[in-house]
Design a protein around this motif. Structure first.
Motif, PDB file in Angstrom:
ATOM      1  N   ASN A  76       0.836  -1.196   0.000  1.00 30.14           N
ATOM      2  CA  ASN A  76       0.000   0.000   0.000  1.00 30.14           C
ATOM      3  C   ASN A  76       0.881   1.260   0.000  1.00 30.14           C
ATOM      4  N   PHE A  77       0.242   2.376  -0.260  1.00 25.30           N
ATOM      5  CA  PHE A  77       0.882   3.667  -0.420  1.00 25.30           C
ATOM      6  C   PHE A  77       1.884   3.974   0.706  1.00 25.30           C
ATOM      7  N   LEU A  78       1.392   3.832   1.944  1.00 24.57           N
ATOM      8  CA  LEU A  78       2.207   4.205   3.104  1.00 24.57           C
ATOM      9  C   LEU A  78       3.468   3.349   3.189  1.00 24.57           C
ATOM     10  N   LYS A  79       3.285   2.030   3.053  1.00 29.44           N
ATOM     11  CA  LYS A  79       4.408   1.113   3.182  1.00 29.44           C
ATOM     12  C   LYS A  79       5.424   1.361   2.060  1.00 29.44           C
ATOM     13  N   LYS A  80       4.889   1.607   0.874  1.00 27.58           N
ATOM     14  CA  LYS A  80       5.742   1.824  -0.282  1.00 27.58           C
ATOM     15  C   LYS A  80       6.633   3.055  -0.079  1.00 27.58           C
ATOM     16  N   TYR A  81       6.011   4.163   0.352  1.00 24.50           N
ATOM     17  CA  TYR A  81       6.791   5.393   0.469  1.00 24.50           C
ATOM     18  C   TYR A  81       7.722   5.416   1.672  1.00 24.50           C
ATOM     19  N   THR A  82       7.288   4.793   2.781  1.00 22.10           N
ATOM     20  CA  THR A  82       8.230   4.709   3.901  1.00 22.10           C
ATOM     21  C   THR A  82       9.428   3.870   3.474  1.00 22.10           C
ATOM     22  N   ALA A  83       9.161   2.813   2.698  1.00 22.08           N
ATOM     23  CA  ALA A  83      10.272   1.965   2.251  1.00 22.08           C
ATOM     24  C   ALA A  83      11.226   2.761   1.369  1.00 22.08           C
ATOM     25  N   ILE A  84      10.686   3.538   0.433  1.00 26.36           N
ATOM     26  CA  ILE A  84      11.535   4.309  -0.470  1.00 26.36           C
ATOM     27  C   ILE A  84      12.419   5.278   0.318  1.00 26.36           C
ATOM     28  N   TRP A  85      11.810   5.977   1.282  1.00 27.70           N
ATOM     29  CA  TRP A  85      12.586   6.952   2.059  1.00 27.70           C
ATOM     30  C   TRP A  85      13.586   6.279   2.968  1.00 27.70           C
ATOM     31  N   TYR A  86      13.151   5.149   3.495  1.00 28.96           N
ATOM     32  CA  TYR A  86      14.062   4.427   4.373  1.00 28.96           C
ATOM     33  C   TYR A  86      15.320   4.012   3.610  1.00 28.96           C
ATOM     34  N   TYR A  87      15.145   3.471   2.414  1.00 31.88           N
ATOM     35  CA  TYR A  87      16.303   3.020   1.647  1.00 31.88           C
ATOM     36  C   TYR A  87      17.196   4.185   1.248  1.00 31.88           C
ATOM     37  N   ARG A  88      16.579   5.345   1.029  1.00 32.43           N
ATOM     38  CA  ARG A  88      17.401   6.522   0.727  1.00 32.43           C
ATOM     39  C   ARG A  88      18.290   6.891   1.898  1.00 32.43           C
ATOM     40  N   LEU A  89      17.667   6.877   3.075  1.00 33.85           N
ATOM     41  CA  LEU A  89      18.380   7.221   4.302  1.00 33.85           C
ATOM     42  C   LEU A  89      19.533   6.249   4.529  1.00 33.85           C
ATOM     43  N   LEU A  90      19.214   4.967   4.361  1.00 32.16           N
ATOM     44  CA  LEU A  90      20.193   3.916   4.581  1.00 32.16           C
ATOM     45  C   LEU A  90      21.351   4.062   3.591  1.00 32.16           C
ATOM     46  N   ASP A  91      20.993   4.369   2.351  1.00 34.10           N
ATOM     47  CA  ASP A  91      21.978   4.542   1.308  1.00 34.10           C
ATOM     48  C   ASP A  91      22.931   5.673   1.647  1.00 34.10           C
TER      49      ASP A  91
END
Ligand code: UDP
Ligand code: MG
Length: 322
Positions: free
Chosen positions: A128-143
């Motif tokens: 869903n929308f929320l999970k998708k976008y938190t995942a995208i931002w999380y991976y950016r942060l991690l990167d």
């Protein structure tokens, strides 16, 4: 007979999925090899998962299971299974068939071509929308902040060679973030891509709370950035304080302006705060070093050792036994 392929599957309330997955693995391996084991880890399920596993294990000796005393969470359950695996290639996958077993043939092929780590990468997310976008931002942060590159859109569906698994087993850290640990180890790596389907039966065992904890483990185990934040904050605060001070002194000297005591004090407090942040950062540097040390990761990781005598694991063991 030594086992060539190990499948490791953590299971939390998967009574319906476990037999389906087993059937798929049997079907898949029929054309590939016979020397495999399927290790289920029952992670404190509240349904009949355990009985189902017992049943499967009775019918087919290639099915093994580990029953944990309570729910320890996905990463811990997976670790228990991985540690017990003996195969030359170790494949970890979810029980809910969201990691399609059909992909495994391709992963095995890559391994046979000489890759030590084969990740299955999700082509696109159907969450869903929320999970998708938190995942995208999380991976950016991690990167941005992790000391090593942890591949994006990669879960715990992967194949690793025995030598990688042996190192993983050695890594005794408590905050486990397996995909980061695997990436940290290095080795020859490749990817196969897939579209992640919906869960077959049952409900996801990952609650928001568990997901956030996993995300924190990933970020904190692979980055000391939060501890270094004091440096940034301190530098910034001192800069602001110093700018104001310079302005006030300049203003007093050139235009006879008078500042109340409280204003001088404010500036002084600002600068003292900055100093404190700086010392907190220094503390953080020490704490960070202690933290790194307590993780007890190996200092280096060996891919191959050539022309060494008795460095082969098996011969080492046998010479000890004599
Ligand atoms: N799982 C587990 N312990 C838990 C939660 C999940 O062993 O506390 C297992 C679950 O049975 C499944 C895998 O971990 O095989 C992935 O869980 P889930 O499908 O809930 O995660 P998602 O697909 O949402 O990432
Ligand atoms: Mg799932």
């Amino acid at each position: 007979m030594p086992i060539r392929y190990s499948f490791v599957v953590p299971a939390y309330n998967e009574e319906e999925n476990a037999p389906v997955l087993y059937a798929k693995i049997v079907q898949l391996m029929a054309n590939i090899a016979d020397d495999w084991e399927l290790i289920y880890v029952n992670d404190g399920s509240r349904d009949n998962t355990l009985a189902t596993l017992r049943n499967l294990a009775q019918k087919d000796k290639r099915v093994r299971y580990i029953d944990l005393s309570r729910n320890f969470g996905h990463q811990a359950a997976l670790t228990a299974g991985l540690d017990a695996s003996t195969g030359q290639a170790v494949i970890s996958l979810d029980c809910d068939l969201q990691d399609p077993p059909e992909l495994i043939a391709e992963m095995i092929q890559k391994w046979q071509q000489g890759y030590d780590i084969v990740y299955a990468r999700r082509r696109k997310r159907q969450d869903n929308f929320l999970k998708k976008y938190t995942a995208i931002w999380y991976y950016r942060l991690l990167d941005r902040f992790a000391e090593i590159k942890i591949p994006r859109n990669v879960g715990d569906f992967r194949l690793v060679d025995r030598k990688v698994q042996d190192y993983l087993t050695q890594m005794k850290e408590k905050a486990i973030y397996l995909r980061g640990m695997v990436a940290w180890l290095g080795f020859k790596t490749t990817y196969v891509e897939f579209d992640r389907p919906e869960r077959e039966h049952g409900v996801p065992g990952y609650t928001w709370e568990k997901s956030i904890r996993l995300a924190m483990d990933g970020l904190l185990s692979f980055s000391l950035f939060p501890l270094k934040l004091g440096f940034v904050l301190g530098g910034f605060t001192i800069f602001i304080g110093f700018s104001f001070l310079t302005y006030m002194v300049f203003d007093t000297l050139t235009s006879n302006a008078e500042y109340e005591l409280i204003k001088w004090l404010s500036v002084a407090i600002f600068m003292a705060m900055g100093l404190q942040f700086i010392f907190m950062w220094l503390l953080g540097e020490y704490v960070g070093r202690i933290y790194e040390d307590t993780k007890r990761r190996p200092i280096y990781v060996i891919n191959e050792k050539i022309n060494f005598e008795t460095k082969n694991k098996n011969s080492e063991n046998s010479s000890e036994e004599q």
